[in-house]
Design a protein around this motif. Structure first.
Motif, short mmCIF file in Angstrom:
data_model
loop_
_atom_site.label_atom_id
_atom_site.label_comp_id
_atom_site.label_asym_id
_atom_site.label_seq_id
_atom_site.Cartn_x
_atom_site.Cartn_y
_atom_site.Cartn_z
N ASN A 79 -11.13 -7.88 -6.21
CA ASN A 79 -9.75 -8.11 -5.77
C ASN A 79 -9.12 -6.95 -5.01
N LEU A 80 -9.90 -6.19 -4.24
CA LEU A 80 -9.32 -5.08 -3.48
C LEU A 80 -9.63 -5.21 -1.98
N ARG A 81 -9.98 -6.37 -1.51
CA ARG A 81 -10.38 -6.53 -0.11
C ARG A 81 -9.28 -7.10 0.78
N HIS A 82 -8.53 -8.06 0.31
CA HIS A 82 -7.47 -8.64 1.14
C HIS A 82 -6.38 -9.22 0.23
N ILE A 83 -5.31 -9.70 0.83
CA ILE A 83 -4.12 -10.18 0.10
C ILE A 83 -3.60 -9.05 -0.81
N LEU A 84 -3.40 -7.88 -0.21
CA LEU A 84 -2.98 -6.72 -0.98
C LEU A 84 -1.46 -6.57 -1.04
N THR A 85 -0.74 -7.32 -0.20
CA THR A 85 0.71 -7.13 -0.14
C THR A 85 1.39 -7.57 -1.43
N LYS A 86 0.86 -8.56 -2.10
CA LYS A 86 1.50 -9.04 -3.33
C LYS A 86 1.04 -8.27 -4.57
N LYS A 87 0.08 -7.38 -4.41
CA LYS A 87 -0.40 -6.59 -5.54
C LYS A 87 0.33 -5.25 -5.54
N ASN A 88 0.87 -4.87 -6.69
CA ASN A 88 1.66 -3.63 -6.73
C ASN A 88 0.75 -2.40 -6.69
N ALA A 89 1.37 -1.24 -6.44
CA ALA A 89 0.62 0.00 -6.22
C ALA A 89 -0.20 0.39 -7.45
N LYS A 90 0.36 0.17 -8.62
CA LYS A 90 -0.35 0.52 -9.86
C LYS A 90 -1.63 -0.30 -9.98
N ARG A 91 -1.53 -1.58 -9.65
CA ARG A 91 -2.69 -2.46 -9.74
C ARG A 91 -3.76 -2.09 -8.72
N THR A 92 -3.38 -1.81 -7.48
CA THR A 92 -4.37 -1.46 -6.46
C THR A 92 -5.04 -0.12 -6.76
N ARG A 93 -4.29 0.80 -7.34
CA ARG A 93 -4.89 2.08 -7.75
C ARG A 93 -5.94 1.86 -8.81
N ARG A 94 -5.62 1.03 -9.79
CA ARG A 94 -6.56 0.74 -10.87
C ARG A 94 -7.80 0.02 -10.35
N LEU A 95 -7.61 -0.89 -9.40
CA LEU A 95 -8.74 -1.64 -8.85
C LEU A 95 -9.67 -0.75 -8.04
N GLY A 96 -9.15 0.36 -7.53
CA GLY A 96 -9.98 1.28 -6.76
C GLY A 96 -10.91 2.10 -7.62
N GLN A 97 -10.65 2.19 -8.91
CA GLN A 97 -11.50 2.95 -9.81
C GLN A 97 -12.66 2.09 -10.29
N GLY A 98 -13.79 2.69 -10.48
CA GLY A 98 -14.93 1.96 -11.01
C GLY A 98 -14.76 1.72 -12.50
N THR A 99 -15.64 0.90 -13.05
CA THR A 99 -15.60 0.62 -14.48
C THR A 99 -17.02 0.31 -14.95
N LEU A 100 -17.18 0.11 -16.25
CA LEU A 100 -18.49 -0.17 -16.81
C LEU A 100 -18.78 -1.67 -16.80
#
Length: 65
Positions: A28-49
């Motif tokens: 969910n970090l490729r497109h339709i980013l305008t409706k996603k808030n900054a906190k959410r996009t920052r979190r999506l940019g980090q990797g996870t297990l």
């Protein structure tokens, strides 16, 4: 016995940590980013297990990781 082949698409998507767990990128970090808030996009940019339910499948795709 022939060598096992690494799945190349999986090798580009997953990494391995020092403890043997697999890492992945979030979706969910490729497109339709305008409706996603900054906190959410920052979190999506980090990797996870990778979840434990899927770790076995990833291990099968990456036999030498």
């Amino acid at each position: 016995m022939p060598k096992m082949k690494t799945n190349r698409s999986a090798a580009k998507r997953f990494g391995k940590t020092g403890s043997g767990k697999f890492t992945r990128r979030r979706q969910n970090l490729r497109h339709i980013l305008t409706k996603k808030n900054a906190k959410r996009t920052r979190r999506l940019g980090q990797g996870t297990l990778v979840d434990s339910a899927n770790a076995k499948a990833v291990r099968r795709l990456l036999p030498y990781a």
